[in-house]
Design an enzyme around this catalytic site. Structure first.
Site, PDB file in Angstrom:
ATOM      1  N   SER A 149      -6.160 -36.952 -28.456  1.00 33.21           N
ATOM      2  CA  SER A 149      -6.713 -35.814 -27.672  1.00 33.21           C
ATOM      3  C   SER A 149      -8.861 -36.557 -28.305  1.00 33.21           C
ATOM      4  CB  SER A 149      -6.575 -34.813 -28.435  1.00 33.21           C
ATOM      5  OG  SER A 149      -5.794 -34.180 -28.114  1.00 33.21           O
ATOM      6  N   HIS A 166      -0.047 -35.334 -22.968  1.00 32.67           N
ATOM      7  CA  HIS A 166       0.992 -33.602 -23.478  1.00 32.67           C
ATOM      8  C   HIS A 166       1.645 -33.269 -21.912  1.00 32.67           C
ATOM      9  CE1 HIS A 166      -2.497 -33.021 -26.230  1.00 32.67           C
ATOM     10  NE2 HIS A 166      -1.626 -33.238 -27.296  1.00 32.67           N
ATOM     11  N   LYS A 221      -8.938 -28.714 -38.336  1.00 33.51           N
ATOM     12  CA  LYS A 221      -9.926 -29.975 -38.004  1.00 33.51           C
ATOM     13  C   LYS A 221     -11.185 -29.518 -37.109  1.00 33.51           C
ATOM     14  CE  LYS A 221      -4.897 -31.965 -36.665  1.00 33.51           C
ATOM     15  NZ  LYS A 221      -4.514 -32.431 -36.217  1.00 33.51           N
ATOM     16  N   ARG A 244       4.500 -40.889 -30.497  1.00 28.75           N
ATOM     17  CA  ARG A 244       3.295 -42.323 -29.513  1.00 28.75           C
ATOM     18  C   ARG A 244       3.803 -43.826 -30.785  1.00 28.75           C
ATOM     19  NH1 ARG A 244      -2.120 -38.650 -30.002  1.00 28.75           N
ATOM     20  NH2 ARG A 244      -0.498 -38.655 -31.992  1.00 28.75           N
TER      21      ARG A 244
END
Ligand SMILES: Nc1ncnc2c1ncn2[C@@H]1O[C@H](COP(=O)(O)OP(=O)(O)O)[C@@H](O)[C@H]1O
Ligand SMILES: [Mg+2]
Length: 163
Positions: A129, A18, A42, A91
């Site tokens: 994460s 990030h 989440k 990514r």
């Protein structure tokens, strides 16, 4: 007029991937607002407040970076901030489908707003994460993958959880 970008996400927790993206964004924009979404669905490990605190302390040295939370529709939030750019990271190929879907939906909701995709340095390409939380929960080292403050917060949080 200063050019503002909005970088939305869950940031549960902030990783060096990030940070890499925030630094790249600041090469193009004058300001970046890191916009933390509660993402209750989440079931985040860190509260919104904790996530904001960790981002604040980890981006202190980055001139032009700010942190806020948002609760409304992203495009409305972006408009309110007088921005026209949403920053997202790409990514691996696995990010692509979901990100394309989101970008096109946001464009449909507001055609004036553009989504800008950025790629991190290759050392962070496989960093998420989720992976960080998994490794940390089993006592693995996440040094170099997250800011120091996040590393400490993970230790504290997971220690509490195991008690
Ligand atoms: N290691 C990384 N390198 C580059 N971009 C990343 C990395 N990890 C996450 N991102 C990007 O940061 C944004 C926010 O990610 P995340 O915190 O997981 O929130 P979200 O719930 O929106 O996916 C996403 O666009 C994601 O692709
Ligand atoms: Mg994600």
């Amino acid at each position: 007029m200063s050019k503002i970008a909005i970088y939305p996400g869950t940031f549960d927790p902030l990783t060096n991937g990030h940070i890499d993206l925030i630094q790249r964004t600041l090469k193009i924009f004058d300001e970046v607002i890191i916009a933390v979404a509660p993402s209750y669905k989440k079931q985040p490990l860190f509260t919104t407040k904790e996530r904001i605190g960790l981002i604040k302390s980890s981006t202190k040295g980055l001139k032009g970076a700010r942190v806020e939370s948002f609760h409304n529709l992203l495009v409305d939030y972006v408009k309110n901030k007088k921005s026209i750019a949403i920053i997202r990271g790409l990514r691996a190929i696995s990010d692509f489908e979901y990100e394309l879907q989101m970008a096109l939906m946001n464009r449909r909701l507001d055609a004036h707003i553009e989504t800008v995709f950025m790629m991190p340095s290759d050392e962070y390409t496989f960093l998420s994460s989720t992976l960080v939380k998994e490794v940390a929960s089993f006592g693995g080292s996440v040094t170099g993958l997250v800011p120091k403050a996040v590393e400490e917060a993970l230790k504290k949080k997971l220690r509490k959880r195991h008690l």
